[in-house]
Design an enzyme around this catalytic site. Structure first.
Site: not given
Ligand code: NAP
Length: 258
Positions: A16, A140, A154, A158, A199
C-alpha cells in the site's frame, strides 16, 4: 530484455505504500495480475486502482496465519493462481537496547520474520500445484550486513529472513520454487521524505552514488528475481544500495573526491 511475465499473478505484501507500492506498480506495468496486501483495505484498494483492472486490494495482517490464508484465498479467487510472492511487509520502530522490552522485540520479530514464514507457507500449496514459483523477500542491509542504533530487533528480523531463505530455498528447489531476497539500502519512501531535507542530505553524503535509492530501484531487482531468466538463482541476495555498504571509513568517502 526479459521474457514477459504478462498474465502471471503476484502477491505483494505491504503493497500500500513505500517499497511495496513501487514493487506492485512495477509488476503491474509488466502486465502481471497484482494482489496488493496491507492491513487497511482502502489503502490497498487505492494502489490497486492506480495499477488498473488487473490489480486488487486485500486487507490482511501477514503476522497471523489467518491473515496469510485470507491473502492466498483472495489471490486464488480473483486471479486463479499464485506465481510470485513478494514478501515485503515490514515495520521498523526504534528502541535502544537499554529500553527495549521483550514485547517490543517480539512485535518486530512477528511482523517481519514470522510474517515471512507465514506468507511463504500460505502460497506453497498453489505454487506446488502449479509446478513452479518465485518468492522474493524484502530484507535490508540493516542486520544482514550493517547495524544502526535503535534497530537491534529489526536487524535480527532482517538477518533472520536470510537464514529462513537459505533452508527454504533448499527445501523448495525440487518443486521449482526459488526463494531470494533484495537488500535495500536507504530508499526514498513517503515516510523518509517526511524526515526533512537535512536528514536526507546526511544520508546521501554516506552513499557513494550520492543519492537515496528509489522504490523503482528495488522493484527492478525484485522483477528480475521473479523472471524466467532467474530460474536457476535461489537462496541468493541482491544488495541495492548505491554502494552504501562499501566505504570502510569516512576517509574512504572523502577520498572519492567528486
Ligand atoms: P512502509 O512505507 O512503512 O510500508 C510498509 C508496508 O507494510 C505498508 O504497506 C503497511 O501497510 C504494510 N504492513 C506493515 N505491517 C503489516 C502487516 N502485519 N500485515 C500486512 N501489511 C503490513 O515501509 P517501507 O519503507 O516501504 O519498507 C518496506 C520493506 O522494505 C520492509 O520490509 C522494510 O524492512 C524494508 N526496507 C526498507 C528500507 C527503506 O529505506 N525504506 C530499507 C531497507 C529495507 P499497513 O500499515 O496498512 O498494514
Amino acid at each position: 530484455m526479459l521474457k514477459s511475465l504478462q498474465g502471471k499473478t503476484v502477491i505483494v505484501t505491504g503493497g500500500s505504500r513505500g517499497i511495496g507500492r513501487g514493487i506492485a506498480r512495477r509488476f503491474g506495468q509488466a502486465g502481471l495480475n497484482v494482489l496488493v496486501v496491507s492491513r487497511h483495505q482502502a489503502d490497498a484498494d487505492k494502489v490497486a486502482a492506480e495499477i488498473g483492472p488487473h490489480a486488487a486490494g486485500c486487507a490482511a495482517d501477514v503476522s497471523t496465519p489467518e491473515g496469510c490464508a485470507a491473502m492466498a484465498e483472495a489471490a486464488l479467487a480473483r486471479f486463479g493462481g499464485i506465481d510470485i510472492l513478494c514478501a515485503n511487509a515490514g515495520i521498523f520502530p526504534e528502541a535502544k537496547l537499554t529500553e527495549m522490552t521483550p514485547a517490543q522485540f517480539d512485535h518486530v520479530i512477528n511482523a517481519n520474520l514470522r510474517s515471512t514464514f507465514l506468507s511463504v507457507s500460505a502460497v506453497l500449496p498453489a505454487m506446488t500445484k502449479a509446478g513452479s514459483g518465485r518468492i522474493v523477500l524484502t530484507s535490508s542491509i540493516t542486520g544482514p550486513i550493517t547495524g544502526y542504533p535503535g534497530w537491534s530487533h529489526y536487524g535480527a528480523s532482517k538477518a533472520g529472513q536470510l537464514g529462513f531463505m537459505r533452508t527454504a530455498a533448499i527445501e523448495l528447489a525440487p518443486r521449482k520454487i526459488t526463494v531470494n531476497a533484495v537488500l535495500p539500502g536507504n530508499i526514498l519512501t513517503e515516510g523518509l521524505e517526511g524526515m526533512g531535507a537535512d536528514y536526507i542530505a546526511k544520508m546521501e553524503a554516506s552513499i557513494p552514488m550520492k543519492r537515496l535509492g528509489s522504490v523503482e530501484d528495488i522493484a527492478n531487482a525484485a522483477l528480475f528475481l521473479a523472471s524466467e531468466e532467474a530460474a536457476y538463482i535461489t537462496g541468493q541476495t541482491i544488495t541495492v544500495d548505491g554502494g552504501q555498504i562499501l566505504p570502510e571509513s569516512l576517509g574512504a568517502l572523502e577520498a572519492m573526491g567528486s
